[in-house]
Enzyme design. Structure first.
Site, PDB file in Angstrom:
ATOM      1  N   HIS A 165      55.808  94.637  32.107  1.00 17.82           N
ATOM      2  CA  HIS A 165      54.353  94.756  32.058  1.00 17.82           C
ATOM      3  C   HIS A 165      53.915  96.107  32.604  1.00 17.82           C
ATOM      4  O   HIS A 165      54.576  96.692  33.461  1.00 17.82           O
ATOM      5  CB  HIS A 165      53.651  93.613  32.796  1.00 17.82           C
ATOM      6  CG  HIS A 165      53.887  93.506  34.270  1.00 17.82           C
ATOM      7  ND1 HIS A 165      55.131  93.326  34.843  1.00 17.82           N
ATOM      8  CD2 HIS A 165      53.016  93.531  35.308  1.00 17.82           C
ATOM      9  CE1 HIS A 165      55.008  93.232  36.157  1.00 17.82           C
ATOM     10  NE2 HIS A 165      53.744  93.366  36.476  1.00 17.82           N
ATOM     11  N   HIS A 173      50.657  93.415  47.731  1.00 18.04           N
ATOM     12  CA  HIS A 173      49.704  94.121  46.864  1.00 18.04           C
ATOM     13  C   HIS A 173      48.545  94.646  47.702  1.00 18.04           C
ATOM     14  O   HIS A 173      47.393  94.279  47.490  1.00 18.04           O
ATOM     15  CB  HIS A 173      49.211  93.190  45.757  1.00 18.04           C
ATOM     16  CG  HIS A 173      50.310  92.641  44.896  1.00 18.04           C
ATOM     17  ND1 HIS A 173      51.097  91.579  45.294  1.00 18.04           N
ATOM     18  CD2 HIS A 173      50.760  93.003  43.662  1.00 18.04           C
ATOM     19  CE1 HIS A 173      51.985  91.311  44.341  1.00 18.04           C
ATOM     20  NE2 HIS A 173      51.793  92.161  43.354  1.00 18.04           N
ATOM     21  N   GLU A 228      59.437  95.829  39.253  1.00 17.24           N
ATOM     22  CA  GLU A 228      59.492  94.671  40.147  1.00 17.24           C
ATOM     23  C   GLU A 228      60.767  93.857  39.960  1.00 17.24           C
ATOM     24  O   GLU A 228      61.182  93.120  40.863  1.00 17.24           O
ATOM     25  CB  GLU A 228      58.274  93.771  39.926  1.00 17.24           C
ATOM     26  CG  GLU A 228      56.965  94.376  40.388  1.00 17.24           C
ATOM     27  CD  GLU A 228      55.772  93.477  40.103  1.00 17.24           C
ATOM     28  OE1 GLU A 228      54.674  93.822  40.568  1.00 17.24           O
ATOM     29  OE2 GLU A 228      55.933  92.446  39.425  1.00 17.24           O
ATOM     30  N   HIS A 239      55.184  86.505  39.281  1.00 14.90           N
ATOM     31  CA  HIS A 239      54.208  86.014  40.279  1.00 14.90           C
ATOM     32  C   HIS A 239      52.784  86.439  39.900  1.00 14.90           C
ATOM     33  O   HIS A 239      51.970  86.765  40.761  1.00 14.90           O
ATOM     34  CB  HIS A 239      54.591  86.450  41.692  1.00 14.90           C
ATOM     35  CG  HIS A 239      54.651  87.939  41.929  1.00 14.90           C
ATOM     36  ND1 HIS A 239      55.509  88.503  42.842  1.00 14.90           N
ATOM     37  CD2 HIS A 239      53.950  88.977  41.401  1.00 14.90           C
ATOM     38  CE1 HIS A 239      55.344  89.813  42.867  1.00 14.90           C
ATOM     39  NE2 HIS A 239      54.393  90.123  42.012  1.00 14.90           N
TER      40      HIS A 239
END
Length: 279
Positions: free
Chosen positions: A193, A59, A240, A12
């Site tokens: 990441h 977030h 995630e 996302h």
């Protein structure tokens, strides 16, 4: 009764939303990234899900250090796009499905999952970017959405095993809802990441693709991956991917892969995407 007909997983990355919003899809950098979603957009148009249970992480838009729910389910009527510092994305308001959401919340809590129930919140790129990737740029999203936010930002996040088990409980809840609904479960975030520190920019193609392999078939080995392996092999933000396991757990014992896409890089991260159906 309601039924879960498919599972979808995707990164996302906020830059994917920017590429869509500002019509960059034909640019050489973005074209191969976004082309991997063309199949899914056509497939979704044919499938016409009534409801998507969309697993994502906030977030610091709806939650911050004042309150950090491990699992939070949105039971409201609608959710506006959040302002993440540069104005809200110009995408449709997300319409909820309160009846099914409250039913799922009740079922999960009675199954001993301590859910946080949210009736009002704005939703950020973690939720709106996947909608854009799968549905394009409509005037209104073509289905209702039940947001399910997971804490993968502040230690300790839930284990992969707990996430998989939550997916199993969601399946039970959906199948006990009396209305005839076509429901999909989406897991978002990842893949490998890291956004900060000396390992910023870390991408692990081999590990990512083994993870995608593990979502297909009847093995449940992915649920037993410890936190430290995610951190070591996929970077601090790779955790995630436990959210994908909620989607996988909701599909039952065995899955079949309908579509798969993996691309590096996109905004210094790896893009992963898979579409599964229960068997």
């Amino acid at each position: 009764m309601a039924r879960i007909t498919a599972g979808v997983a995707s990164s996302h990355i906020p830059a994917l939303g920017v590429a869509i919003d500002f019509d960059k899809r034909a640019e050489p950098y973005w074209e191969p990234v976004l082309a991997g979603y063309d199949w899914t957009r056509e497939w979704e148009a044919a499938q016409k899900p009534d409801v998507v249970i969309l697993v994502y992480n906030d977030h610091a838009s709806a939650f911050d250090m004042k309150i950090i729910p491990t699992f939070a389910i949105g039971c409201g009527e609608a959710y506006k796009p959040a302002d993440e510092g540069w104005g809200p994305r110009k995408v449709p308001v997300v319409e909820g499905h309160p009846d099914l959401a409250w039913h799922i919340a009740q079922s999960l809590i009675l199954d001993e999952f301590d859910m946080t129930i949210i009736n009002e919140m704005d939703v950020d790129h973690g939720l709106t970017v996947p909608l854009s990737l799968m549905f394009g740029q409509p005037q209104a999203w073509p289905c209702k959405v039940i947001p399910l936010a997971v804490n993968v930002v502040t230690y300790p996040p839930p284990s992969g095993n707990r996430c998989w088990a939550l997916g199993e409980a969601i399946r039970k809840a959906v199948e006990s809802f009396p209305d005839d609904l076509n429901v999909q479960v989406w897991g978002t975030g990842g893949m490998s990441h890291q956004l900060q520190g000396p390992r910023a920019g870390l991408i692990n193609r081999e590990w990512d693709n083994r993870f995608l392999d593990g979502l297909v078939g009847s093995s449940d080995a992915l649920r037993h991956i410890p936190h430290i392996e995610y951190l070591r092999e996929t970077g601090s933000e790779g955790i995630e991917m436990v959210m994908w396991l909620i989607m996988r757990g909701a599909l039952g014992r065995t899955t079949r892969c309908l579509h798969r896409h993996y691309h590096v890089p996109a905004s210094n991260t790896a893009v992963g995407h898979i579409v599964l159906e229960p068997m």
